[in-house]
Design a protein around this motif. Structure first.
Motif, PDB file in Angstrom:
ATOM      1  N   GLU A  89       5.057  -5.668   3.670  1.00 42.11           N
ATOM      2  CA  GLU A  89       6.323  -4.940   3.737  1.00 42.11           C
ATOM      3  C   GLU A  89       6.093  -3.448   3.510  1.00 42.11           C
ATOM      4  O   GLU A  89       6.652  -2.607   4.225  1.00 42.11           O
ATOM      5  CB  GLU A  89       7.322  -5.486   2.724  1.00 42.11           C
ATOM      6  CG  GLU A  89       8.701  -4.833   2.866  1.00 42.11           C
ATOM      7  CD  GLU A  89       9.774  -5.531   2.056  1.00 42.11           C
ATOM      8  OE1 GLU A  89      10.937  -5.128   2.206  1.00 42.11           O
ATOM      9  OE2 GLU A  89       9.451  -6.455   1.299  1.00 42.11           O
ATOM     10  N   ALA A  90       5.261  -3.110   2.513  1.00 47.29           N
ATOM     11  CA  ALA A  90       4.949  -1.706   2.250  1.00 47.29           C
ATOM     12  C   ALA A  90       4.223  -1.095   3.448  1.00 47.29           C
ATOM     13  O   ALA A  90       4.473   0.063   3.810  1.00 47.29           O
ATOM     14  CB  ALA A  90       4.089  -1.583   0.994  1.00 47.29           C
ATOM     15  N   ALA A  91       3.337  -1.861   4.054  1.00 46.08           N
ATOM     16  CA  ALA A  91       2.607  -1.370   5.226  1.00 46.08           C
ATOM     17  C   ALA A  91       3.565  -1.079   6.374  1.00 46.08           C
ATOM     18  O   ALA A  91       3.489  -0.025   7.016  1.00 46.08           O
ATOM     19  CB  ALA A  91       1.558  -2.389   5.659  1.00 46.08           C
ATOM     20  N   LEU A  92       4.473  -2.009   6.636  1.00 46.77           N
ATOM     21  CA  LEU A  92       5.442  -1.808   7.715  1.00 46.77           C
ATOM     22  C   LEU A  92       6.293  -0.573   7.477  1.00 46.77           C
ATOM     23  O   LEU A  92       6.501   0.242   8.386  1.00 46.77           O
ATOM     24  CB  LEU A  92       6.357  -3.035   7.840  1.00 46.77           C
ATOM     25  CG  LEU A  92       5.947  -4.128   8.811  1.00 46.77           C
ATOM     26  CD1 LEU A  92       6.990  -5.225   8.816  1.00 46.77           C
ATOM     27  CD2 LEU A  92       5.758  -3.577  10.215  1.00 46.77           C
ATOM     28  N   ASN A  93       6.801  -0.432   6.263  1.00 46.06           N
ATOM     29  CA  ASN A  93       7.642   0.729   5.956  1.00 46.06           C
ATOM     30  C   ASN A  93       6.888   2.029   6.204  1.00 46.06           C
ATOM     31  O   ASN A  93       7.445   2.992   6.746  1.00 46.06           O
ATOM     32  CB  ASN A  93       8.125   0.656   4.505  1.00 46.06           C
ATOM     33  CG  ASN A  93       9.192  -0.401   4.298  1.00 46.06           C
ATOM     34  OD1 ASN A  93       9.924  -0.739   5.225  1.00 46.06           O
ATOM     35  ND2 ASN A  93       9.280  -0.937   3.093  1.00 46.06           N
ATOM     36  N   ALA A  94       5.614   2.059   5.809  1.00 48.41           N
ATOM     37  CA  ALA A  94       4.811   3.265   5.999  1.00 48.41           C
ATOM     38  C   ALA A  94       4.576   3.547   7.477  1.00 48.41           C
ATOM     39  O   ALA A  94       4.673   4.691   7.934  1.00 48.41           O
ATOM     40  CB  ALA A  94       3.480   3.126   5.257  1.00 48.41           C
TER      41      ALA A  94
ATOM     42  N   LEU B 155      -4.357  -3.788   4.231  1.00 49.66           N
ATOM     43  CA  LEU B 155      -5.596  -4.377   3.721  1.00 49.66           C
ATOM     44  C   LEU B 155      -5.387  -5.021   2.356  1.00 49.66           C
ATOM     45  O   LEU B 155      -6.090  -5.967   1.992  1.00 49.66           O
ATOM     46  CB  LEU B 155      -6.688  -3.307   3.640  1.00 49.66           C
ATOM     47  CG  LEU B 155      -7.200  -2.793   4.988  1.00 49.66           C
ATOM     48  CD1 LEU B 155      -8.126  -1.597   4.786  1.00 49.66           C
ATOM     49  CD2 LEU B 155      -7.922  -3.893   5.757  1.00 49.66           C
ATOM     50  N   ARG B 156      -4.397  -4.517   1.598  1.00 47.23           N
ATOM     51  CA  ARG B 156      -4.060  -5.125   0.304  1.00 47.23           C
ATOM     52  C   ARG B 156      -3.091  -6.297   0.462  1.00 47.23           C
ATOM     53  O   ARG B 156      -2.623  -6.858  -0.527  1.00 47.23           O
ATOM     54  CB  ARG B 156      -3.447  -4.079  -0.635  1.00 47.23           C
ATOM     55  CG  ARG B 156      -4.390  -2.989  -1.065  1.00 47.23           C
ATOM     56  CD  ARG B 156      -3.978  -2.340  -2.375  1.00 47.23           C
ATOM     57  NE  ARG B 156      -2.636  -1.755  -2.361  1.00 47.23           N
ATOM     58  CZ  ARG B 156      -2.082  -1.155  -3.409  1.00 47.23           C
ATOM     59  NH1 ARG B 156      -2.747  -1.061  -4.546  1.00 47.23           N
ATOM     60  NH2 ARG B 156      -0.874  -0.625  -3.321  1.00 47.23           N
TER      61      ARG B 156
ATOM     62  N   ASP C 273     -12.440   0.314  -3.256  1.00 49.09           N
ATOM     63  CA  ASP C 273     -11.313   0.190  -4.186  1.00 49.09           C
ATOM     64  C   ASP C 273     -10.036   0.601  -3.445  1.00 49.09           C
ATOM     65  O   ASP C 273      -9.722   1.796  -3.329  1.00 49.09           O
ATOM     66  CB  ASP C 273     -11.554   1.085  -5.407  1.00 49.09           C
ATOM     67  CG  ASP C 273     -10.532   0.879  -6.511  1.00 49.09           C
ATOM     68  OD1 ASP C 273      -9.421   0.423  -6.202  1.00 49.09           O
ATOM     69  OD2 ASP C 273     -10.847   1.184  -7.675  1.00 49.09           O
ATOM     70  N   LEU C 274      -9.306  -0.379  -2.954  1.00 45.88           N
ATOM     71  CA  LEU C 274      -8.105  -0.079  -2.171  1.00 45.88           C
ATOM     72  C   LEU C 274      -7.006   0.558  -3.019  1.00 45.88           C
ATOM     73  O   LEU C 274      -6.194   1.328  -2.503  1.00 45.88           O
ATOM     74  CB  LEU C 274      -7.583  -1.350  -1.505  1.00 45.88           C
ATOM     75  CG  LEU C 274      -8.481  -1.928  -0.406  1.00 45.88           C
ATOM     76  CD1 LEU C 274      -7.940  -3.264   0.083  1.00 45.88           C
ATOM     77  CD2 LEU C 274      -8.609  -0.946   0.752  1.00 45.88           C
ATOM     78  N   ASP C 275      -6.980   0.246  -4.308  1.00 46.97           N
ATOM     79  CA  ASP C 275      -6.000   0.899  -5.187  1.00 46.97           C
ATOM     80  C   ASP C 275      -6.251   2.401  -5.231  1.00 46.97           C
ATOM     81  O   ASP C 275      -5.308   3.201  -5.214  1.00 46.97           O
ATOM     82  CB  ASP C 275      -6.075   0.319  -6.599  1.00 46.97           C
ATOM     83  CG  ASP C 275      -5.572  -1.113  -6.664  1.00 46.97           C
ATOM     84  OD1 ASP C 275      -4.858  -1.537  -5.724  1.00 46.97           O
ATOM     85  OD2 ASP C 275      -5.884  -1.814  -7.644  1.00 46.97           O
ATOM     86  N   LYS C 276      -7.528   2.772  -5.279  1.00 43.16           N
ATOM     87  CA  LYS C 276      -7.875   4.198  -5.250  1.00 43.16           C
ATOM     88  C   LYS C 276      -7.471   4.830  -3.928  1.00 43.16           C
ATOM     89  O   LYS C 276      -6.949   5.948  -3.882  1.00 43.16           O
ATOM     90  CB  LYS C 276      -9.390   4.381  -5.442  1.00 43.16           C
ATOM     91  CG  LYS C 276      -9.842   4.618  -6.862  1.00 43.16           C
ATOM     92  CD  LYS C 276     -11.331   4.966  -6.859  1.00 43.16           C
ATOM     93  CE  LYS C 276     -11.806   5.237  -8.275  1.00 43.16           C
ATOM     94  NZ  LYS C 276     -13.256   5.575  -8.277  1.00 43.16           N
ATOM     95  N   ALA C 277      -7.730   4.116  -2.842  1.00 42.19           N
ATOM     96  CA  ALA C 277      -7.396   4.642  -1.516  1.00 42.19           C
ATOM     97  C   ALA C 277      -5.899   4.909  -1.411  1.00 42.19           C
ATOM     98  O   ALA C 277      -5.471   5.947  -0.880  1.00 42.19           O
ATOM     99  CB  ALA C 277      -7.840   3.668  -0.433  1.00 42.19           C
ATOM    100  N   VAL C 278      -5.096   3.986  -1.925  1.00 44.55           N
ATOM    101  CA  VAL C 278      -3.641   4.168  -1.919  1.00 44.55           C
ATOM    102  C   VAL C 278      -3.255   5.355  -2.795  1.00 44.55           C
ATOM    103  O   VAL C 278      -2.384   6.157  -2.437  1.00 44.55           O
ATOM    104  CB  VAL C 278      -2.934   2.875  -2.386  1.00 44.55           C
ATOM    105  CG1 VAL C 278      -1.460   3.126  -2.679  1.00 44.55           C
ATOM    106  CG2 VAL C 278      -3.075   1.791  -1.328  1.00 44.55           C
ATOM    107  N   LYS C 279      -3.914   5.478  -3.936  1.00 49.12           N
ATOM    108  CA  LYS C 279      -3.638   6.603  -4.840  1.00 49.12           C
ATOM    109  C   LYS C 279      -3.912   7.937  -4.143  1.00 49.12           C
ATOM    110  O   LYS C 279      -3.109   8.873  -4.244  1.00 49.12           O
ATOM    111  CB  LYS C 279      -4.497   6.483  -6.096  1.00 49.12           C
ATOM    112  CG  LYS C 279      -4.402   7.660  -7.061  1.00 49.12           C
ATOM    113  CD  LYS C 279      -5.289   7.430  -8.275  1.00 49.12           C
ATOM    114  CE  LYS C 279      -5.266   8.626  -9.207  1.00 49.12           C
ATOM    115  NZ  LYS C 279      -5.954   9.799  -8.644  1.00 49.12           N
ATOM    116  N   TYR C 280      -5.028   8.029  -3.422  1.00 47.84           N
ATOM    117  CA  TYR C 280      -5.341   9.264  -2.705  1.00 47.84           C
ATOM    118  C   TYR C 280      -4.297   9.539  -1.620  1.00 47.84           C
ATOM    119  O   TYR C 280      -3.878  10.693  -1.424  1.00 47.84           O
ATOM    120  CB  TYR C 280      -6.727   9.163  -2.056  1.00 47.84           C
ATOM    121  CG  TYR C 280      -7.873   9.004  -3.025  1.00 47.84           C
ATOM    122  CD1 TYR C 280      -7.877   9.623  -4.270  1.00 47.84           C
ATOM    123  CD2 TYR C 280      -8.987   8.227  -2.687  1.00 47.84           C
ATOM    124  CE1 TYR C 280      -8.936   9.467  -5.145  1.00 47.84           C
ATOM    125  CE2 TYR C 280     -10.049   8.078  -3.555  1.00 47.84           C
ATOM    126  CZ  TYR C 280     -10.016   8.685  -4.788  1.00 47.84           C
ATOM    127  OH  TYR C 280     -11.075   8.537  -5.660  1.00 47.84           O
TER     128      TYR C 280
END
Length: 223
Positions: A107-112, A102-103, A65-72
């Motif tokens: 753009e969000a990945a690059l910023n991070a 992975l999601r 669950d990638l949404d969970k992974a992002v939440k953590y």
């Protein structure tokens, strides 16, 4: 900025994004670990330091669950920021970048990843800085932006060369070689790939060498 991803995205496959494969090989993500830690997470009775470690492990191992992974990862970021723990802030940014990629949120990945690189540079963590630049380079490569990806591969290689981590440096050289192959710059592709293979040989890294030899085969086939 990463805004070009809003209007420019491609499904071009990079044949060898080696660093991610190699890290997976060494430190395999395991959903069972995330599942086993979930009960501890729900109890919420750890110290702040203990919870940061818990969130780091859960965000890494949560693959179902990638949404969970992002939440953590976001919770790790919030707690680390609150406690002024820059080490875990940096890890949280890198983890967010990995999971957002992975999601397909590029753009969000690059910023991070950019924030991870900036923090790593401030902390003089050369390995983390170089790996962050490498992640950025891989994203631009996947987007078909050869010039920008090349700039970040060069940056990653320069920093990793100073870090003393031969495995990550060899991985970066291999990725850059593959980028050059995709751009049909076959001489440069071969140079970087052979450098990577030599490093993997010195490390007695059979897996890395095998990837390198596979890439040389693709270069020969294209010329």
């Amino acid at each position: 900025t990463a805004s070009f991803f809003l209007n420019h995205c491609t499904t071009k496959l990079v044949c060898c994004v080696f660093l991610l494969l190699y890290i997976s090989f060494l430190h395999a993500q395991d959903q069972r670990i995330a599942d086993s830690l979930y009960a501890i997470y729900l109890q919420n009775n750890l110290t702040d330091s203990g919870r940061l470690i818990l969130l780091k492990d859960m965000s890494f191992n949560e693959v179902r669950d990638l949404d969970k992974a992002v939440k953590y990862a976001e919770e790790m970021m919030d707690l680390a920021t609150k406690k002024g723990n820059k080490k875990y802030q940096r890890i949280a940014y890198y983890r967010l970048g990995t999971k957002e990629r992975l999601r397909s949120n590029m753009e969000a990945a690059l910023n991070a990843f950019f924030k991870s690189a900036e923090m790593a540079k401030d902390m003089k963590n050369l390995l983390a800085e170089g790996e962050s630049y490498l992640a950025v380079a891989d994203i631009y490569s996947n987007a078909g932006n050869h010039n920008t990806s090349s700039a970040y591969y060069n940056k990653a290689i320069a920093v990793l060369n100073q870090s003393g981590d031969s495995t990550s440096l060899a991985s970066a050289l291999l990725n850059f070689g593959d980028e050059m192959r995709i751009a049909k710059k076959y001489d440069s592709a071969m140079i970087f790939t052979l450098q990577a293979i030599k490093m993997f040989e010195r490390l007695n890294d059979i897996t890395g060498k095998a990837y390198g030899l596979g890439n040389t085969g693709m270069i020969y086939a294209a010329t």
